[in-house]
Design an enzyme around this catalytic site. Structure first.
Site, PDB file in Angstrom:
ATOM      1  CB  ILE A  12     -11.421 -16.161  59.020  1.00 54.03           C
ATOM      2  CG1 ILE A  12     -10.883 -15.993  57.499  1.00 54.03           C
ATOM      3  CG2 ILE A  12     -11.535 -17.560  59.684  1.00 54.03           C
ATOM      4  CD1 ILE A  12      -9.342 -16.398  57.707  1.00 54.03           C
ATOM      5  CB  THR A 125      -1.182 -17.188  58.383  1.00 54.50           C
ATOM      6  OG1 THR A 125      -0.840 -17.583  57.017  1.00 54.50           O
ATOM      7  CG2 THR A 125      -0.138 -16.394  59.083  1.00 54.50           C
ATOM      8  CG  ASP A 126      -0.325 -21.343  54.804  1.00 58.84           C
ATOM      9  OD1 ASP A 126      -0.432 -20.137  54.710  1.00 58.84           O
ATOM     10  OD2 ASP A 126      -0.718 -21.930  53.832  1.00 58.84           O
ATOM     11  CD  GLU A 127       0.465 -15.484  53.917  1.00 52.78           C
ATOM     12  OE1 GLU A 127       1.178 -14.518  53.737  1.00 52.78           O
ATOM     13  OE2 GLU A 127      -0.562 -15.635  53.246  1.00 52.78           O
ATOM     14  CE1 TYR A 153      -1.452 -11.516  57.816  1.00 53.77           C
ATOM     15  CE2 TYR A 153      -0.633 -12.772  56.297  1.00 53.77           C
ATOM     16  CZ  TYR A 153      -1.620 -12.688  57.407  1.00 53.77           C
ATOM     17  OH  TYR A 153      -2.385 -13.840  57.615  1.00 53.77           O
ATOM     18  CB  ALA A 155       7.729 -10.735  59.591  1.00 51.12           C
ATOM     19  CE  LYS A 157      -1.631 -13.945  61.889  1.00 55.24           C
ATOM     20  NZ  LYS A 157      -3.035 -13.636  62.713  1.00 55.24           N
ATOM     21  CE  LYS A 192      -6.506 -10.069  52.488  1.00 57.38           C
ATOM     22  NZ  LYS A 192      -7.448 -10.150  53.456  1.00 57.38           N
ATOM     23  CB  VAL A 209      -2.680 -12.721  36.945  1.00 60.97           C
ATOM     24  CG1 VAL A 209      -1.679 -13.905  37.033  1.00 60.97           C
ATOM     25  CG2 VAL A 209      -4.111 -13.277  36.816  1.00 60.97           C
ATOM     26  NE  ARG A 217      -0.302 -17.373  48.192  1.00 61.29           N
ATOM     27  CZ  ARG A 217       1.059 -17.218  47.680  1.00 61.29           C
ATOM     28  NH1 ARG A 217       1.685 -18.407  47.228  1.00 61.29           N
ATOM     29  NH2 ARG A 217       1.803 -16.077  47.918  1.00 61.29           N
ATOM     30  N   PRO A 277       6.678  -7.910  45.306  1.00 63.03           N
ATOM     31  CG  PRO A 277       7.608  -5.904  46.169  1.00 63.03           C
ATOM     32  CD  PRO A 277       6.171  -6.504  45.638  1.00 63.03           C
ATOM     33  CG  HIS A 279       4.319 -13.403  44.627  1.00 59.13           C
ATOM     34  ND1 HIS A 279       3.722 -13.333  43.416  1.00 59.13           N
ATOM     35  CD2 HIS A 279       3.306 -14.114  45.480  1.00 59.13           C
ATOM     36  CE1 HIS A 279       2.574 -13.515  43.526  1.00 59.13           C
ATOM     37  NE2 HIS A 279       2.323 -14.310  44.813  1.00 59.13           N
TER      38      HIS A 279
HETATM   39  P1  NAD Z   1     -10.014  -9.711  57.770  1.00 55.87           P
HETATM   40  O1  NAD Z   1      -8.860  -8.658  57.329  1.00 55.87           O
HETATM   41  O2  NAD Z   1     -10.957  -9.812  56.794  1.00 55.87           O
HETATM   42  O3  NAD Z   1     -10.525  -8.997  59.148  1.00 55.87           O
HETATM   43  C1  NAD Z   1      -9.671  -8.681  60.216  1.00 55.87           C
HETATM   44  C2  NAD Z   1     -10.787  -7.988  61.152  1.00 55.87           C
HETATM   45  O4  NAD Z   1      -9.856  -7.699  62.333  1.00 55.87           O
HETATM   46  C3  NAD Z   1     -11.495  -6.931  60.565  1.00 55.87           C
HETATM   47  O5  NAD Z   1     -12.870  -7.000  61.028  1.00 55.87           O
HETATM   48  C4  NAD Z   1     -10.686  -5.688  61.392  1.00 55.87           C
HETATM   49  O6  NAD Z   1     -11.833  -4.575  61.530  1.00 55.87           O
HETATM   50  C5  NAD Z   1     -10.506  -6.402  62.836  1.00 55.87           C
HETATM   51  N1  NAD Z   1      -9.312  -5.438  63.088  1.00 55.87           N
HETATM   52  C6  NAD Z   1      -8.075  -4.978  62.762  1.00 55.87           C
HETATM   53  N2  NAD Z   1      -7.327  -4.246  63.380  1.00 55.87           N
HETATM   54  C7  NAD Z   1      -7.941  -4.253  64.550  1.00 55.87           C
HETATM   55  C8  NAD Z   1      -7.726  -3.970  65.995  1.00 55.87           C
HETATM   56  N3  NAD Z   1      -6.619  -3.255  65.948  1.00 55.87           N
HETATM   57  N4  NAD Z   1      -8.607  -3.964  66.917  1.00 55.87           N
HETATM   58  C9  NAD Z   1      -9.537  -4.846  66.737  1.00 55.87           C
HETATM   59  N5  NAD Z   1     -10.061  -5.316  65.533  1.00 55.87           N
HETATM   60  C10 NAD Z   1      -9.190  -5.352  64.475  1.00 55.87           C
HETATM   61  O7  NAD Z   1      -8.980 -10.926  58.023  1.00 55.87           O
HETATM   62  P2  NAD Z   1      -9.309 -12.506  57.842  1.00 55.87           P
HETATM   63  O8  NAD Z   1      -9.006 -12.955  56.488  1.00 55.87           O
HETATM   64  O9  NAD Z   1     -10.691 -12.635  58.471  1.00 55.87           O
HETATM   65  O10 NAD Z   1      -8.336 -12.983  58.946  1.00 55.87           O
HETATM   66  C11 NAD Z   1      -8.526 -13.333  59.975  1.00 55.87           C
HETATM   67  C12 NAD Z   1      -7.361 -13.815  60.933  1.00 55.87           C
HETATM   68  O11 NAD Z   1      -7.213 -15.068  60.397  1.00 55.87           O
HETATM   69  C13 NAD Z   1      -6.069 -13.132  60.638  1.00 55.87           C
HETATM   70  O12 NAD Z   1      -5.510 -13.170  61.991  1.00 55.87           O
HETATM   71  C14 NAD Z   1      -5.212 -13.725  59.703  1.00 55.87           C
HETATM   72  O13 NAD Z   1      -3.892 -13.553  59.861  1.00 55.87           O
HETATM   73  C15 NAD Z   1      -5.759 -15.195  59.948  1.00 55.87           C
HETATM   74  N6  NAD Z   1      -5.576 -15.960  58.553  1.00 55.87           N
HETATM   75  C16 NAD Z   1      -6.278 -15.572  57.373  1.00 55.87           C
HETATM   76  C17 NAD Z   1      -5.953 -16.299  56.247  1.00 55.87           C
HETATM   77  C18 NAD Z   1      -7.153 -15.901  54.997  1.00 55.87           C
HETATM   78  O14 NAD Z   1      -6.659 -16.780  54.038  1.00 55.87           O
HETATM   79  N7  NAD Z   1      -7.756 -14.906  54.961  1.00 55.87           N
HETATM   80  C19 NAD Z   1      -5.492 -17.619  56.284  1.00 55.87           C
HETATM   81  C20 NAD Z   1      -4.767 -17.877  57.607  1.00 55.87           C
HETATM   82  C21 NAD Z   1      -4.882 -17.185  58.669  1.00 55.87           C
HETATM   83  P1  TYD Z   2      -3.969 -13.001  48.383  1.00 60.11           P
HETATM   84  O1  TYD Z   2      -5.506 -13.339  48.320  1.00 60.11           O
HETATM   85  O2  TYD Z   2      -3.490 -11.710  48.545  1.00 60.11           O
HETATM   86  O3  TYD Z   2      -3.339 -14.040  49.532  1.00 60.11           O
HETATM   87  P2  TYD Z   2      -1.991 -14.209  50.099  1.00 60.11           P
HETATM   88  O4  TYD Z   2      -1.121 -13.343  49.542  1.00 60.11           O
HETATM   89  O5  TYD Z   2      -1.925 -13.939  51.432  1.00 60.11           O
HETATM   90  O6  TYD Z   2      -1.563 -15.705  49.564  1.00 60.11           O
HETATM   91  O7  TYD Z   2      -3.244 -13.570  47.084  1.00 60.11           O
HETATM   92  C1  TYD Z   2      -3.230 -14.713  46.704  1.00 60.11           C
HETATM   93  C2  TYD Z   2      -2.492 -15.121  45.524  1.00 60.11           C
HETATM   94  O8  TYD Z   2      -2.775 -14.491  44.569  1.00 60.11           O
HETATM   95  C3  TYD Z   2      -1.100 -14.549  45.719  1.00 60.11           C
HETATM   96  O9  TYD Z   2      -0.053 -15.502  45.223  1.00 60.11           O
HETATM   97  C4  TYD Z   2      -0.946 -13.241  44.998  1.00 60.11           C
HETATM   98  C5  TYD Z   2      -1.887 -13.370  43.861  1.00 60.11           C
HETATM   99  N1  TYD Z   2      -2.860 -12.084  43.633  1.00 60.11           N
HETATM  100  C6  TYD Z   2      -2.656 -11.734  42.234  1.00 60.11           C
HETATM  101  O10 TYD Z   2      -2.106 -12.432  41.270  1.00 60.11           O
HETATM  102  N2  TYD Z   2      -3.419 -10.681  41.918  1.00 60.11           N
HETATM  103  C7  TYD Z   2      -3.970  -9.898  42.830  1.00 60.11           C
HETATM  104  O11 TYD Z   2      -4.742  -8.963  42.525  1.00 60.11           O
HETATM  105  C8  TYD Z   2      -4.176 -10.376  44.155  1.00 60.11           C
HETATM  106  C9  TYD Z   2      -4.783  -9.525  45.360  1.00 60.11           C
HETATM  107  C10 TYD Z   2      -3.398 -11.487  44.312  1.00 60.11           C
END
Ligand code: NAD
Ligand code: TYD
Length: 339
Positions: A12, A125-127, A153, A155, A157, A192, A209, A217, A277, A279
């Site tokens: 992101i 995050t909404d989590e 995770y 917790a 955030k 992901k 799955v 989601r 676990p 979930h």
């Molecule tokens: P990501 O795992 O793709 O990227 C995380 C980045 O942070 C990586 O480039 C990594 O190298 C860097 N990083 C990790 N530890 C670091 C450290 N100690 N110092 C400097 N850089 C470090 O994650 P993302 O999916 O892009 O998520 C970005 C943010 O958005 C996170 O805070 C996540 O909690 C939040 N978020 C993600 C989602 C989602 O669906 N992916 C949804 C809501 C919120």
């Molecule tokens: P994920 O992309 O890990 O995001 P989050 O757990 O943060 O929502 O997972 C999205 C959903 O997909 C979640 O309900 C777990 C499920 N999932 C699978 O069923 N199989 C997989 O291999 C992965 C990575 C996730």
């Protein structure tokens, strides 16, 4: 504006960098990223060509490094994306999540306070709200929903969010927090759900799955998350939390079947594996606050966004094939082989 974007080599953060370079070309952007397994400099190759852009490799939890950076750069705005972000990894090894997501946030808050940053924005995050039951579709997360976390995770955030709010209340640090639902789109790391299923389906491999695939989601195209953060840091009210989501709820099974259909692959690739676990069952955001106050609306519906995303993975194989041909294979074997 001079902006620090932490975690800008991740999914992101990198999309946000490109959004800002396109919509605010006058602003300067410094990315700090420690290039963990999830960080990828190839993602920033195009950004590196912009004069307004700079990359610094550093750990957000390294107090001396952050102090020196803030002293040298004098940021107006800090947007903290850097985090350990994968729930399954947090179940295997929680410690690094506490270090990066909580301690790293505290280091950034201290530096923002010391160097009088005009806005500190925490990407959350909404989590942090836990989950909703499947049989109550009328329920949504609002900004008033109680924090109630499930995984290490979420917790970590939530802990970071509480610290950010404490720095506002106690030290008057000008903060905002956004809590977004699940993102998808270009540069999404293939651990992901969506990119994992696309990359495996393309190779005719089994699609793991979890449980019955009935978990829900609320999917948001990543560019819509970026536009929301952009609005919040420029027009959002200091001290406020904003939820971000576009009412695109899908079960995991629906998502996987859509990917298979778009790629012309058979549903026989679906392989049910042991559930995660703890979930979370359902996430669903009520975006009324950000829509009403800031006029934000998402531009991309899931049915269009998933097609664009699949096309991106087809067009950019070099980007994700590098990843899945490396250390990722050990990760996949460890997480899925005995499942
Ligand atoms: P990501 O795992 O793709 O990227 C995380 C980045 O942070 C990586 O480039 C990594 O190298 C860097 N990083 C990790 N530890 C670091 C450290 N100690 N110092 C400097 N850089 C470090 O994650 P993302 O999916 O892009 O998520 C970005 C943010 O958005 C996170 O805070 C996540 O909690 C939040 N978020 C993600 C989602 C989602 O669906 N992916 C949804 C809501 C919120
Ligand atoms: P994920 O992309 O890990 O995001 P989050 O757990 O943060 O929502 O997972 C999205 C959903 O997909 C979640 O309900 C777990 C499920 N999932 C699978 O069923 N199989 C997989 O291999 C992965 C990575 C996730």
């Amino acid at each position: 504006m001079k902006m620090l974007v932490t975690g800008g080599a991740g999914f992101i953060g990198a999309n946000f960098v490109y959004y800002e370079l396109k919509h605010h070309p006058e602003d300067q952007i410094v990315v700090v990223d420690d290039l963990t397994y999830a960080g990828n400099l190839e993602t920033l190759v195009v950004a590196m060509k912009h004069a307004q852009f700079k990359f610094v490799k550093a750990d957000i939890a390294d107090r001396a490094a952050m102090d020196a950076l803030f002293a040298a750069e004098k940021f107006d705005t800090v947007v903290n994306f850097a985090a350990e972000s994968h729930v399954d990894r947090s179940i295997e090894n929680p410690e690094i999540f506490l270090r990066t997501n909580i301690m790293g946030t505290q280091v950034l808050l201290d530096a923002s306070r010391k160097y009088q940053v005009g806005r500190y924005h925490q990407v959350s995050t909404d989590e942090v709200y836990g989950d909703l039951p499947l049989d109550r579709p009328e329920l949504f997360f609002t900004e008033e929903t109680h924090i109630h976390t499930s995984s290490p995770y979420s917790a970590s955030k939530a802990s970071a969010d509480l610290l950010v709010q404490a720095y506002h209340r106690t030290f008057k640090l000008p903060i905002t927090i956004s809590r977004c639902s699940n993102n998808y789109g270009p540069f999404h790391f293939p651990e992901k759900l969506i990119p994992l299923m696309i990359s495996r389906a393309l190779a005719d491999q089994q699609l793991p799955v979890y449980g019955k695939g009935e978990n829900v989601r609320d999917w948001l195209y990543v560019e819509d998350h970026c536009s929301a953060i952009d609005l919040i840091i420029r027009n959002g009210r200091v001290g406020e939390v904003y939820n971000i989501g576009g009412h695109n709820e899908r079960t995991n099974l629906e998502v996987v079947k859509t990917i298979l259909r778009e790629l012309g692959k058979p549903e026989s690739l679906i392989h049910y594996v042991t559930d995660r676990p703890g979930h979370d069952m359902r996430y669903a955001i009520d975006p009324a606050k950000i829509s009403g106050e800031l006029g934000w609306t998402p531009a991309t519906r899931f049915d269009d966004g998933i097609k664009k995303t699949i096309q991106w993975y087809l067009d950019n194989r070099f980007w994700w094939e590098h990843i899945i041909n490396g250390e990722y294979q050990n990760y996949y074997a460890q997480m899925y082989n005995q499942r």
